[in-house]
Motif scaffolding. Structure first.
Motif, short mmCIF file in Angstrom:
data_model
loop_
_atom_site.label_atom_id
_atom_site.label_comp_id
_atom_site.label_asym_id
_atom_site.label_seq_id
_atom_site.Cartn_x
_atom_site.Cartn_y
_atom_site.Cartn_z
N SER A 1 0.97 -1.01 0.16
CA SER A 1 -0.27 0.33 -0.10
C SER A 1 1.00 1.47 0.21
N ALA A 2 2.07 1.23 0.85
CA ALA A 2 3.00 3.01 0.91
C ALA A 2 4.35 2.50 0.14
N ASP A 3 4.14 1.53 -0.53
CA ASP A 3 5.77 1.10 -1.39
C ASP A 3 5.38 1.50 -2.45
N VAL A 4 5.52 2.89 -3.01
CA VAL A 4 5.27 3.57 -4.61
C VAL A 4 6.04 4.63 -4.31
N PRO A 5 6.59 5.66 -4.34
CA PRO A 5 7.13 5.73 -5.16
C PRO A 5 8.24 4.54 -4.62
N PRO A 6 8.83 4.62 -5.09
CA PRO A 6 9.47 4.64 -6.67
C PRO A 6 8.57 3.59 -7.33
N VAL A 7 7.94 4.63 -9.26
CA VAL A 7 7.10 4.23 -9.76
C VAL A 7 7.39 2.82 -10.46
N SER A 8 7.82 1.79 -10.44
CA SER A 8 8.69 0.99 -10.75
C SER A 8 7.65 -0.62 -10.17
N ARG A 9 7.53 -0.06 -9.01
CA ARG A 9 7.17 -1.31 -7.94
C ARG A 9 5.96 -1.24 -8.72
N LEU A 10 4.91 -0.86 -8.90
CA LEU A 10 3.15 -0.81 -9.66
C LEU A 10 3.61 -1.92 -11.17
N TRP A 11 4.47 -2.22 -11.23
CA TRP A 11 4.76 -3.81 -12.64
C TRP A 11 5.54 -4.24 -12.18
#
Length: 470
Positions: free
Chosen positions: A244-254
């Motif tokens: 839940s709180a682990d972006v950024p970095p944005v790359s974690r979304l994928w």
């Protein structure tokens, strides 16, 4: 140590300028649309909710809605914590919320379309899609409900009475237990604690439905994310990653879905800066479908209370789009500039900036943190004194020093009268973390609005001017 503030509402409004205008006069947040063709379309179809109108009577008519209710607003130096509202949405997000109010729509149809938008934007693996939820906690409720009920109507009506369900146990590492495993338990699922990889494998049985992974606790557990996925796949059970709180970095979304987690959730109301009551659930299409079947707008469902409006869906999609496409290096430079403005204002008191703390690969609420060192040979006050004085600022508080991030807590009948209030379960301390320096103070600047860095600088100048000299 206490400090009086010479500020009043007029001086605050004068100092904050444009920032105060947006804070105290939300009715002026948007001007009249310059898109005449859009206006003609709206007028032609008689769309409700399109015009932006002034409020001339009742709540909001003064332009200061917080004062009308007698509530003190805050400048956010804390972070994206829910108890102070998470984050502030960008104007483009607010505009999409307004436009989302223009029509009625089949919510399920909108959710499915939004899920495809999310999957494409977040580079999700083939066979994955997204779902807009009422926060990451809501995503856990409907996600685990979907795993246990599948698409079976009798089960969806019975949950959380899951005793007769074929699979109703969720394995979790002991170090991954946290305040939000309550959302798993409220589905009726039983949590099975393990510590080691061997214990995790041994705990799997015919009643096991999934293994839960708490991303922010990754470095405290003995079983990594990829190992968790590997074990689950070998035993034909699901995995859920609460990031839940682990972006950024944005790359974690994928990156996290690409690891192979069957479901991953992210908060929409933290650094993504979407509606506070929004979340993103990315997962396998079948699981997402079952999750949607367990939530609003469906009735007689455990997730009926996890309602997501059309306006929230559009706002979240726009916020996510802005977040994914941002130039994060430029964002970091903006944060540095805000901190530098504060540093320049207070260095004349012998209060010096310390090196910026920033680990872009940290877990949870990744952002630079700025801090300053007080010279005890010049000023007789501590860092805690400074933070408390900031929080006590009126008419707008700066931070929320001393506030419990978990919110209101109930009494514990087992404690003697006058005992300490129950606190949230702390995260496991990490080795090597230095003890706090009583002569320093610091905070994050990522949730400041334009002009609020100047407000903080001015208030700090006032605090240090009034402080007793050593």
């Amino acid at each position: 140590m206490s400090f009086t503030s010479g500020w009043n509402r007029r001086s605050f409004l004068s100092s904050v300028g444009a920032a105060a205008g947006s804070l105290f006069a939300p009715k002026a947040a948007f001007g009249k649309s310059k898109d005449k063709s859009n206006d003609k379309i709206n007028m032609k179809h008689g769309v409700d909710g399109s015009p932006i109108v002034p409020i001339t009577s009742g709540l909001g008519s003064t332009g200061d809605i917080y004062a009308e209710l007698g509530v003190k607003p805050l400048i956010n130096t804390v972070g994206t914590v829910t108890v102070i509202g998470g984050s502030v949405m960008k104007p483009e997000v607010m505009e999409l919320i307004r436009r989302g109010n223009e029509h009625f729509v089949l919510i399920d149809e909108l959710e499915i379309a939004a899920g495809k938008f999310i999957a494409n934007l977040c580079k999700s693996p083939a066979g994955y899609t997204g779902l807009v939820t009422g926060g990451a906690a809501a995503a856990m409720v409907v996600g685990y409900a979907g795993m246990m009920t599948e698409d079976l109507e009798p089960r969806m009506k019975m949950i959380p009475d899951v005793a007769d369900f074929p699979r109703n146990e969720v394995i979790i590492q002991k170090s991954h237990r946290y305040n939000f495993d309550h959302q798993i338990r409220q589905t009726g699922a039983k949590l099975i604690e393990v510590v080691t990889r061997e214990e995790m494998i041994a705990a799997i049985n015919p009643k096991t439905v999934a293994i839960h992974f708490t991303n922010i606790q990754s470095d405290n557990g003995k079983v990594s994310g990829p190992e968790t996925v590997e074990i689950a796949r070998a035993h034909n059970i699901y995995t859920f990653n609460d990031a839940s709180a682990d972006v950024p970095p944005v790359s974690r979304l994928w990156e996290y879905p690409a690891v192979g987690f069957d479901m991953v959730t992210f908060s929409g109301g933290k650094d993504i800066c979407g509606p506070q009551a929004s979340g993103i659930l990315i997962g396998k299409e079948e699981l997402i479908r079952w999750s949607l079947m367990n939530m609003s707008p469906q009735e007689d469902r455990i997730g009926r209370c996890c309602k997501v409006g059309k306006e929230t869906i559009f706002g979240l999609l726009k916020a996510l789009e802005i977040f994914v496409n941002q130039d994060y290096d430029a964002t970091l430079r903006m944060y540095d500039a805000r901190a530098q403005l504060i540093s320049d204002a207070i260095k004349k008191f012998g209060v010096m900036a310390k090196p910026r703390e920033f680990n872009p690969n940290a877990l949870g609420n990744v952002t630079p943190r700025y801090s300053w060192q007080i010279d005890p040979a010049k000023l007789k006050l501590t860092g805690n004194d400074v933070m408390q004085a900031l929080a006590d600022t009126k008419p707008v508080g700066i931070g929320s020093f001393g506030a419990n991030a978990a919110g209101l807590r109930g009494r514990n009948p087992g404690e003697p009268a006058g005992g300490a209030p129950q606190e949230r379960r702390p995260r496991t301390p990490r080795p090597g973390r230095p003890a706090p320096d009583p002569n320093s103070f610091g905070f994050a600047v990522w949730q400041l609005k334009e002009g609020e860095d100047k407000v903080i600088a001015d208030r700090l100048v006032e605090i240090f001017s009034q402080a007793p000299k050593a």
